[in-house]
Scaffold this active site. Sequence first.
Site, mmCIF file in Angstrom:
data_model
loop_
_atom_site.group_PDB
_atom_site.id
_atom_site.type_symbol
_atom_site.label_atom_id
_atom_site.label_comp_id
_atom_site.label_asym_id
_atom_site.label_seq_id
_atom_site.Cartn_x
_atom_site.Cartn_y
_atom_site.Cartn_z
ATOM 1 N N GLY A 184 0.724 -1.007 0.044
ATOM 2 C CA GLY A 184 -0.239 -0.242 -0.089
ATOM 3 C C GLY A 184 0.928 1.256 -0.042
ATOM 4 O O GLY A 184 2.006 1.162 -0.333
ATOM 5 N N VAL A 185 0.231 2.409 0.315
ATOM 6 C CA VAL A 185 1.116 3.739 0.402
ATOM 7 C C VAL A 185 2.231 3.590 1.111
ATOM 8 O O VAL A 185 3.157 3.883 0.682
ATOM 9 C CB VAL A 185 0.075 4.806 0.743
ATOM 10 C CG1 VAL A 185 0.831 6.051 1.060
ATOM 11 C CG2 VAL A 185 -1.173 4.896 -0.175
ATOM 12 N N GLU B 192 2.628 -8.687 -0.677
ATOM 13 C CA GLU B 192 1.218 -8.096 -0.584
ATOM 14 C C GLU B 192 0.248 -9.458 -0.909
ATOM 15 O O GLU B 192 0.224 -10.160 -1.684
ATOM 16 C CB GLU B 192 1.096 -7.438 -2.081
ATOM 17 C CG GLU B 192 -0.415 -6.667 -2.241
ATOM 18 C CD GLU B 192 -0.903 -6.209 -0.909
ATOM 19 O OE1 GLU B 192 -2.264 -6.608 -0.429
ATOM 20 O OE2 GLU B 192 -0.492 -5.143 -0.421
ATOM 21 N N HIS C 152 3.795 27.456 -20.604
ATOM 22 C CA HIS C 152 4.565 26.674 -21.137
ATOM 23 C C HIS C 152 6.209 27.017 -20.934
ATOM 24 O O HIS C 152 6.387 28.398 -21.137
ATOM 25 C CB HIS C 152 4.512 26.721 -22.756
ATOM 26 C CG HIS C 152 5.373 25.940 -23.722
ATOM 27 N ND1 HIS C 152 5.352 24.602 -23.749
ATOM 28 C CD2 HIS C 152 6.459 26.293 -24.243
ATOM 29 C CE1 HIS C 152 6.275 24.158 -24.730
ATOM 30 N NE2 HIS C 152 6.955 25.080 -24.930
#
Length: 479
Positions: A190-191, A211, A452
């Site tokens: 996960g995170v 996991e 830009h």
Amino acid sequence: MAEKYDVVVIGSGPAGYVCAIRAAQLGLKTACIEKWVDEKGKAKLGGTCLNVGCIPSKALLDSSYKYYEAKKHFDVHGITTGEVGIDVPAMIKRKDKIVGNLTQGVGGLFKANGVTLIQGTGTVLSGKQVNVTAADGSSQVVDTENVVIATGSVPVEIPPTPLNADIIVDSTGALEFQQVPARLGVIGAGVIGLELGSVWARLGAEVVVLEAQDRFLATADQQIAKDAAKIFKKQGLDIRLGARVTGSDVNGNEVTVKYIDQNGEEHSQVFDKLIVAVGRRPLTENLIAPDSGVNLDERGFIFVDEQCRTDVPGVFAVGDVVRGPMLAHKGSEEGVMVAELIAGQPAQVNYDLVPSVIYTHPEIAWVGKTEEEVKAGAEEYKVGTFPFAASGRAMASNDTDGMVKVIADKKTDRILGVHVIGPAAAELVQQGAIAMEFAASSEDLALTMFSHPTVSEALHEAALAVDGHAIHIANRKRK
């Protein structure tokens, strides 16, 4: 007679301290209770986020990426250096200094706004009273018109891998390594697992991530998740899905982890360090007296409505102890909402637009619905994507992995979701969140002038691509 407050907040994390400050700004007599203390016995403000979560992990992520870039990518720019090294204790010391500055800053903000700090452990009693037990065992009862519970969360521990101070650690322990482990195991992709795994992989550790789920980043848009999996593999992260950990044995300075793969086959892997990052749980044990009237669910979360009211009038709960994602910014906004409701002002959090970010490199971020969620809802939709490989600014900075994805309603053109993997993903998704908060269409973004060269132009081009009008890539033919 004991002092009485308008608002008492229990917990000084991002949900609690923000709520306390906002309440004080609104003229409410406010106190904040915090039990965490430093080595000198002074209150440690800021909760998990500032002390052992968001802030220290980002400090290590930035330090480790600068090292990685110097070692691997400076030559692309024509920069030559001698042997690049890493002083891990110095990196950790820098992290600690940043944490110290920020936590002291919260104390300064309390003083500036007139928030009273009460050190000790708070327990919610009946009648909107709070019992505060100090470190020496003494206690006092604080009277208040409103209670806000903001006690946060703690890492989940799992029976197969009991924590060991030196070898098996949680996310807090992973922030304190004094040297780079040669072999690092991480349970949970996960995170937290990805971020901490990235830190130590960049510094030279061989990292294996185990996991249990079969799908990578299941809550993210799967087009973005698949792109992320390819990039992380290229970076050297060995992510094994469908790997269910069944046990561990610590032998000296190493640990053997046993797990079963998706086919039911048993495996074992030896690591020098193991990080358990399987999620977090609400910190609500011994927080609420049985007769207080505040109710919890079977997982320890406090029942609240959409405005964070508990079942007891005048008692609120915010942040990680209530439903929804465990994110600092979500908790902070709930804290502001509750303070304003107590002050008699209208307030609401838009739970449909809570941004999510994974601070790997490249970053992964999203807001709104994933393509899978839109499909499941049987909504007609259209999609525009733009790769950073076609961005002049990304090329100039040698940071071209990833893409921007914009999902819009086919009939109304209203933006349903913005998903990014790439440079400055968190900032680009925040632009999308602002647009979505004002119910913008993809055409609104397409008609907006972007400076830009910037990486933000990738969001502009993705919005243009929704209707096949992208300028800097060939547009897909519409069916």
